[in-house]
Design a protein around this motif. Sequence first.
Motif, PDB file in Angstrom:
ATOM      1  N   ILE A  31       0.838  -1.202   0.000  1.00  0.00           N
ATOM      2  CA  ILE A  31       0.000   0.000   0.000  1.00  0.00           C
ATOM      3  C   ILE A  31       0.870   1.247   0.000  1.00  0.00           C
ATOM      4  O   ILE A  31       0.621   2.203  -0.753  1.00  0.00           O
ATOM      5  CB  ILE A  31      -0.941  -0.013   1.223  1.00  0.00           C
ATOM      6  N   LEU A  32       1.895   1.269   0.830  1.00  0.00           N
ATOM      7  CA  LEU A  32       2.800   2.422   0.879  1.00  0.00           C
ATOM      8  C   LEU A  32       3.495   2.625  -0.458  1.00  0.00           C
ATOM      9  O   LEU A  32       3.604   3.742  -0.964  1.00  0.00           O
ATOM     10  CB  LEU A  32       3.837   2.220   1.987  1.00  0.00           C
ATOM     11  N   ARG A  33       3.952   1.536  -1.045  1.00  0.00           N
ATOM     12  CA  ARG A  33       4.648   1.633  -2.318  1.00  0.00           C
ATOM     13  C   ARG A  33       3.692   2.052  -3.430  1.00  0.00           C
ATOM     14  O   ARG A  33       4.050   2.847  -4.303  1.00  0.00           O
ATOM     15  CB  ARG A  33       5.315   0.293  -2.640  1.00  0.00           C
ATOM     16  N   GLY A  34       2.458   1.537  -3.406  1.00  0.00           N
ATOM     17  CA  GLY A  34       1.468   1.928  -4.402  1.00  0.00           C
ATOM     18  C   GLY A  34       1.108   3.404  -4.302  1.00  0.00           C
ATOM     19  O   GLY A  34       0.996   4.102  -5.314  1.00  0.00           O
ATOM     20  N   GLY A  35       0.947   3.891  -3.069  1.00  0.00           N
ATOM     21  CA  GLY A  35       0.678   5.309  -2.886  1.00  0.00           C
ATOM     22  C   GLY A  35       1.821   6.170  -3.375  1.00  0.00           C
ATOM     23  O   GLY A  35       1.613   7.221  -4.000  1.00  0.00           O
TER      24      GLY A  35
ATOM     25  N   GLY B 285       1.596  -1.489  -5.761  1.00  0.00           N
ATOM     26  CA  GLY B 285       2.804  -1.744  -4.977  1.00  0.00           C
ATOM     27  C   GLY B 285       3.527  -2.994  -5.415  1.00  0.00           C
ATOM     28  O   GLY B 285       4.756  -3.024  -5.516  1.00  0.00           O
ATOM     29  N   ARG B 286       2.766  -4.051  -5.732  1.00  0.00           N
ATOM     30  CA  ARG B 286       3.379  -5.308  -6.172  1.00  0.00           C
ATOM     31  C   ARG B 286       4.045  -5.165  -7.530  1.00  0.00           C
ATOM     32  O   ARG B 286       4.990  -5.893  -7.847  1.00  0.00           O
ATOM     33  CB  ARG B 286       2.318  -6.423  -6.223  1.00  0.00           C
ATOM     34  N   HIS B 287       3.558  -4.242  -8.343  1.00  0.00           N
ATOM     35  CA  HIS B 287       4.090  -4.046  -9.699  1.00  0.00           C
ATOM     36  C   HIS B 287       4.785  -2.698  -9.837  1.00  0.00           C
ATOM     37  O   HIS B 287       4.873  -2.151 -10.944  1.00  0.00           O
ATOM     38  CB  HIS B 287       2.961  -4.168 -10.728  1.00  0.00           C
ATOM     39  N   SER B 288       5.298  -2.166  -8.732  1.00  0.00           N
ATOM     40  CA  SER B 288       5.824  -0.800  -8.730  1.00  0.00           C
ATOM     41  C   SER B 288       7.012  -0.622  -9.671  1.00  0.00           C
ATOM     42  O   SER B 288       7.117   0.397 -10.357  1.00  0.00           O
ATOM     43  CB  SER B 288       6.220  -0.379  -7.307  1.00  0.00           C
ATOM     44  N   LEU B 289       7.903  -1.593  -9.733  1.00  0.00           N
ATOM     45  CA  LEU B 289       9.070  -1.438 -10.603  1.00  0.00           C
ATOM     46  C   LEU B 289       8.667  -1.442 -12.078  1.00  0.00           C
ATOM     47  O   LEU B 289       9.202  -0.675 -12.884  1.00  0.00           O
ATOM     48  CB  LEU B 289      10.092  -2.542 -10.315  1.00  0.00           C
TER      49      LEU B 289
ATOM     50  N   VAL C 186       4.705   9.492  -7.726  1.00  0.00           N
ATOM     51  CA  VAL C 186       5.755   9.476  -8.753  1.00  0.00           C
ATOM     52  C   VAL C 186       5.177   9.871 -10.116  1.00  0.00           C
ATOM     53  O   VAL C 186       5.732  10.711 -10.828  1.00  0.00           O
ATOM     54  CB  VAL C 186       6.404   8.077  -8.845  1.00  0.00           C
ATOM     55  N   ILE C 187       4.059   9.264 -10.479  1.00  0.00           N
ATOM     56  CA  ILE C 187       3.439   9.559 -11.771  1.00  0.00           C
ATOM     57  C   ILE C 187       3.002  11.022 -11.826  1.00  0.00           C
ATOM     58  O   ILE C 187       3.219  11.715 -12.830  1.00  0.00           O
ATOM     59  CB  ILE C 187       2.240   8.622 -12.015  1.00  0.00           C
TER      60      ILE C 187
END
Length: 243
Positions: free
Chosen positions: A11-15, A222-226, A20-21
């Motif tokens: 969730i943190l990474r997805g946010g 978040g799971r697909h952040s890279l 970033v976008i």
Amino acid sequence: MERQRVRMLDILRGGAMILVIAYHVLYDLVFIKGVALPIWLTPNEPVVEAVHVGFLWVLFAVSGVCSGYSRNLLRRGVWLSLIGFAITVVTVLWLPDYAIVFGVLSCFGGCMILTALCSKVLDAIPWPFLTALSILLWIVFADFSKGELHFLFTDVTFALPKVEYLYPIGIMGKDFYSIDYFPLIPYLFMFWAGRGLYRPISKQQLPKLFYKAHCSVLEWMGRHSLLIYALHQPILLALFMLV
């Protein structure tokens, strides 16, 4: 993360990816399309850059936490480094005005490789000390590539040598150019701050709410952040070129 996935990390990474976008939309509008935006929406201005640093901390620190769960961090780091190098080759040869040399994927790959190689030393350091030391080192070396060090009561300015092929650590040659540049100094320290936090998080020593959080959209991002990070800027550039 591969075992006992903590959804709050996704969730943190997805946010952070949403920010970033949004940041790159503003960046492309201002510096590529020449759109005049209010100061508080303009990249390189203090307010926007403070937010920028904030979500970079989330991305790198969370990745540092997740490195503790990885079954083969070295292999993952090498794989990301190869993808980052491929992006460099493509952009330098065919899109030189938008060349990406040691971008974020290369940096993540380097952080993972160094963390894998140093894992026994890092994991032997008490986690509060490792995290605090990493934060302190980031503060000191935040502008290392610009020839500046920041200490408690003073800043030190120095002339970095112009050396080719040391750009991964923040020392650039005279003709170095990249629109997306993330040297290991200081971003490795963000990653290692998260590596320290892996221990209390993996032992479920944080408040229970941290482990019960749920948001499908942010978790997916978040799971697909890279992958999202690698693709979103080329897509944005293509869209802006068509407009």
